[in-house]
Design an enzyme around this catalytic site. Structure first.
Site, PDB file in Angstrom:
ATOM      1  N   HIS A   1      -2.078  -5.411   1.458  1.00  0.00           N
ATOM      2  CA  HIS A   1      -3.319  -6.155   1.208  1.00  0.00           C
ATOM      3  C   HIS A   1      -2.948  -7.540   0.707  1.00  0.00           C
ATOM      4  O   HIS A   1      -1.999  -7.696  -0.053  1.00  0.00           O
ATOM      5  CB  HIS A   1      -4.165  -5.458   0.135  1.00  0.00           C
ATOM      6  CG  HIS A   1      -5.266  -6.348  -0.394  1.00  0.00           C
ATOM      7  ND1 HIS A   1      -6.480  -6.479   0.230  1.00  0.00           N
ATOM      8  CD2 HIS A   1      -5.299  -7.195  -1.461  1.00  0.00           C
ATOM      9  CE1 HIS A   1      -7.211  -7.369  -0.432  1.00  0.00           C
ATOM     10  NE2 HIS A   1      -6.522  -7.822  -1.469  1.00  0.00           N
TER      11      HIS A   1
ATOM     12  N   GLU B   1      -9.369 -10.619  -7.733  1.00  0.00           N
ATOM     13  CA  GLU B   1      -8.454  -9.488  -7.555  1.00  0.00           C
ATOM     14  C   GLU B   1      -7.277  -9.536  -8.534  1.00  0.00           C
ATOM     15  O   GLU B   1      -6.843  -8.489  -9.023  1.00  0.00           O
ATOM     16  CB  GLU B   1      -7.953  -9.472  -6.104  1.00  0.00           C
ATOM     17  CG  GLU B   1      -9.083  -9.175  -5.113  1.00  0.00           C
ATOM     18  CD  GLU B   1      -8.691  -9.343  -3.649  1.00  0.00           C
ATOM     19  OE1 GLU B   1      -7.530  -9.721  -3.380  1.00  0.00           O
ATOM     20  OE2 GLU B   1      -9.547  -9.085  -2.786  1.00  0.00           O
TER      21      GLU B   1
ATOM     22  N   TYR C   1     -12.565  -2.684  -3.334  1.00  0.00           N
ATOM     23  CA  TYR C   1     -13.086  -2.655  -1.969  1.00  0.00           C
ATOM     24  C   TYR C   1     -14.612  -2.550  -1.922  1.00  0.00           C
ATOM     25  O   TYR C   1     -15.159  -2.086  -0.928  1.00  0.00           O
ATOM     26  CB  TYR C   1     -12.448  -1.499  -1.191  1.00  0.00           C
ATOM     27  CG  TYR C   1     -11.028  -1.801  -0.719  1.00  0.00           C
ATOM     28  CD1 TYR C   1     -10.755  -2.865   0.144  1.00  0.00           C
ATOM     29  CD2 TYR C   1      -9.955  -1.008  -1.122  1.00  0.00           C
ATOM     30  CE1 TYR C   1      -9.456  -3.144   0.571  1.00  0.00           C
ATOM     31  CE2 TYR C   1      -8.655  -1.277  -0.693  1.00  0.00           C
ATOM     32  CZ  TYR C   1      -8.425  -2.356   0.161  1.00  0.00           C
ATOM     33  OH  TYR C   1      -7.146  -2.631   0.603  1.00  0.00           O
TER      34      TYR C   1
ATOM     35  N   PHE D   1     -15.289   3.544   7.331  1.00  0.00           N
ATOM     36  CA  PHE D   1     -13.906   3.838   6.915  1.00  0.00           C
ATOM     37  C   PHE D   1     -13.712   3.811   5.399  1.00  0.00           C
ATOM     38  O   PHE D   1     -12.619   4.081   4.915  1.00  0.00           O
ATOM     39  CB  PHE D   1     -12.936   2.849   7.586  1.00  0.00           C
ATOM     40  CG  PHE D   1     -13.172   1.388   7.250  1.00  0.00           C
ATOM     41  CD1 PHE D   1     -12.743   0.837   6.049  1.00  0.00           C
ATOM     42  CD2 PHE D   1     -13.834   0.562   8.153  1.00  0.00           C
ATOM     43  CE1 PHE D   1     -12.952  -0.503   5.748  1.00  0.00           C
ATOM     44  CE2 PHE D   1     -14.051  -0.797   7.863  1.00  0.00           C
ATOM     45  CZ  PHE D   1     -13.611  -1.317   6.651  1.00  0.00           C
TER      46      PHE D   1
ATOM     47  N   LYS E   1       0.830  -1.207   0.000  1.00  0.00           N
ATOM     48  CA  LYS E   1       0.000   0.000   0.000  1.00  0.00           C
ATOM     49  C   LYS E   1       0.870   1.265   0.000  1.00  0.00           C
ATOM     50  O   LYS E   1       2.091   1.196   0.197  1.00  0.00           O
ATOM     51  CB  LYS E   1      -0.939  -0.052   1.207  1.00  0.00           C
ATOM     52  CG  LYS E   1      -1.962  -1.200   1.119  1.00  0.00           C
ATOM     53  CD  LYS E   1      -2.949  -1.155   2.289  1.00  0.00           C
ATOM     54  CE  LYS E   1      -3.993  -2.267   2.154  1.00  0.00           C
ATOM     55  NZ  LYS E   1      -5.023  -2.169   3.232  1.00  0.00           N
TER      56      LYS E   1
ATOM     57  N   ARG F   1       2.689  -6.647   9.309  1.00  0.00           N
ATOM     58  CA  ARG F   1       2.005  -5.511   9.952  1.00  0.00           C
ATOM     59  C   ARG F   1       2.489  -5.338  11.396  1.00  0.00           C
ATOM     60  O   ARG F   1       2.583  -4.207  11.899  1.00  0.00           O
ATOM     61  CB  ARG F   1       0.494  -5.721   9.899  1.00  0.00           C
ATOM     62  CG  ARG F   1      -0.092  -5.495   8.488  1.00  0.00           C
ATOM     63  CD  ARG F   1      -1.468  -6.112   8.378  1.00  0.00           C
ATOM     64  NE  ARG F   1      -2.209  -5.700   7.183  1.00  0.00           N
ATOM     65  CZ  ARG F   1      -3.363  -6.252   6.825  1.00  0.00           C
ATOM     66  NH1 ARG F   1      -3.902  -7.200   7.551  1.00  0.00           N
ATOM     67  NH2 ARG F   1      -3.985  -5.828   5.728  1.00  0.00           N
TER      68      ARG F   1
ATOM     69  N   ASN G   1      -1.971   0.376   6.953  1.00  0.00           N
ATOM     70  CA  ASN G   1      -1.577  -0.980   7.367  1.00  0.00           C
ATOM     71  C   ASN G   1      -0.746  -1.738   6.330  1.00  0.00           C
ATOM     72  O   ASN G   1      -0.742  -2.964   6.301  1.00  0.00           O
ATOM     73  CB  ASN G   1      -2.798  -1.783   7.808  1.00  0.00           C
ATOM     74  CG  ASN G   1      -3.761  -2.025   6.676  1.00  0.00           C
ATOM     75  OD1 ASN G   1      -3.620  -1.453   5.601  1.00  0.00           O
ATOM     76  ND2 ASN G   1      -4.717  -2.894   6.892  1.00  0.00           N
TER      77      ASN G   1
HETATM   78  P1  IDP Z   1      -7.760  -7.030   5.940  1.00  0.00           P
HETATM   79  O1  IDP Z   1      -6.998  -6.140   5.008  1.00  0.00           O
HETATM   80  O2  IDP Z   1      -6.923  -7.432   7.121  1.00  0.00           O
HETATM   81  O3  IDP Z   1      -8.417  -8.207   5.258  1.00  0.00           O
HETATM   82  P2  IDP Z   1     -10.456  -5.891   6.166  1.00  0.00           P
HETATM   83  O4  IDP Z   1     -11.266  -5.938   7.414  1.00  0.00           O
HETATM   84  O5  IDP Z   1     -10.874  -6.772   5.027  1.00  0.00           O
HETATM   85  O6  IDP Z   1      -8.912  -6.142   6.577  1.00  0.00           O
HETATM   86  O7  IDP Z   1     -10.447  -4.381   5.668  1.00  0.00           O
HETATM   87  C1  IDP Z   1      -9.905  -4.044   4.423  1.00  0.00           C
HETATM   88  C2  IDP Z   1      -9.051  -2.823   4.604  1.00  0.00           C
HETATM   89  O8  IDP Z   1      -9.870  -1.740   5.013  1.00  0.00           O
HETATM   90  C3  IDP Z   1      -7.969  -2.933   5.670  1.00  0.00           C
HETATM   91  O9  IDP Z   1      -6.790  -3.570   5.202  1.00  0.00           O
HETATM   92  C4  IDP Z   1      -7.744  -1.488   6.028  1.00  0.00           C
HETATM   93  O10 IDP Z   1      -6.894  -0.850   5.067  1.00  0.00           O
HETATM   94  C5  IDP Z   1      -9.137  -0.906   5.891  1.00  0.00           C
HETATM   95  N1  IDP Z   1      -9.837  -0.844   7.198  1.00  0.00           N
HETATM   96  C6  IDP Z   1     -10.496  -1.865   7.801  1.00  0.00           C
HETATM   97  N2  IDP Z   1     -11.007  -1.467   8.972  1.00  0.00           N
HETATM   98  C7  IDP Z   1     -10.676  -0.167   9.114  1.00  0.00           C
HETATM   99  C8  IDP Z   1     -10.900   0.824  10.132  1.00  0.00           C
HETATM  100  O11 IDP Z   1     -11.532   0.565  11.158  1.00  0.00           O
HETATM  101  N3  IDP Z   1     -10.360   2.061   9.919  1.00  0.00           N
HETATM  102  C9  IDP Z   1      -9.636   2.375   8.793  1.00  0.00           C
HETATM  103  N4  IDP Z   1      -9.407   1.482   7.821  1.00  0.00           N
HETATM  104  C10 IDP Z   1      -9.910   0.236   7.964  1.00  0.00           C
END
Ligand code: IDP
Ligand code: MG
Length: 156
Positions: free
Chosen positions: A115, A126, A49, A57, A9, A102, A112
């Site tokens: 992906h 994807e 997404y 978010f 990212k 992470r 974070n």
């Molecule tokens: P993952 O990437 O660990 O699978 P997901 O819950 O699928 O996590 O969420 C996709 C992406 O959305 C996350 O990688 C993160 O970048 C973003 N995201 C998820 N939850 C939050 C949040 O509470 N605040 C800000 N960004 C979030």
């Protein structure tokens, strides 16, 4: 063999962590079969997404993912999807275990670093979004015979 989509990212690219993160996957034994830098468009971020559209978010996530270049990887290996997810760690660096990408490289509850596809269905969808068929290369690794035990006819 599974192929999974990984995105380094904008924060990973901006912080100069591309090489170290790719090295972890190579060290593990995963094969890089696709790799390119790109700037994700609004449209592509929205499609990628779309499952998160209703979340609070979502707007910030799309803004983050389109804010600066990313590096997309297609990684191949036996069980590559689960292996990569485990190597990534929990969603945010604040909670992710040490030893994960992470967990070792981030502290944020928003940025974070990475992906990774979370299922075979997601990986198929994807990979098609981010790579044209010709951009994923089926190349034979010189050291493959020492990465997997092939004596039974399949990678173990
Ligand atoms: P993952 O990437 O660990 O699978 P997901 O819950 O699928 O996590 O969420 C996709 C992406 O959305 C996350 O990688 C993160 O970048 C973003 N995201 C998820 N939850 C939050 C949040 O509470 N605040 C800000 N960004 C979030
Ligand atoms: Mg997810």
């Amino acid at each position: 063999m599974e192929t999974t989509l990984i995105i380094l990212k904008p924060d990973a690219v901006q912080r100069g962590l591309m090489g170290r993160i790719i090295s972890r996957f190579e060290d593990k034994g995963l094969q890089v079969v696709g790799c390119k830098m790109m700037q994700i468009s609004q449209q592509l971020a929205a499609t990628h997404y779309e499952a998160h559209q209703a979340k609070g978010f979502y707007a910030g996530l799309v803004r983050f993912m389109t804010s600066s270049p990313v590096l997309v990887l297609a990684l191949r290996g036996n069980g590559a999807i689960t292996i990569c997810r485990n190597m990534m760690g929990a969603t945010f660096g604040s909670k992710a275990n040490p030893g994960t990408i992470r967990g070792d490289f981030g502290v944020s509850n928003s940025f974070n670093l990475i992906h990774g596809s979370d299922s075979p269905e997601a990986a198929e969808r994807e990979l098609k979004l981010f790579f044209t068929p010709g951009e994923v290369l089926n190349w034979g690794r010189a050291g493959e015979a020492w990465v997997y035990d092939m004596s039974g006819g399949k990678p173990e």
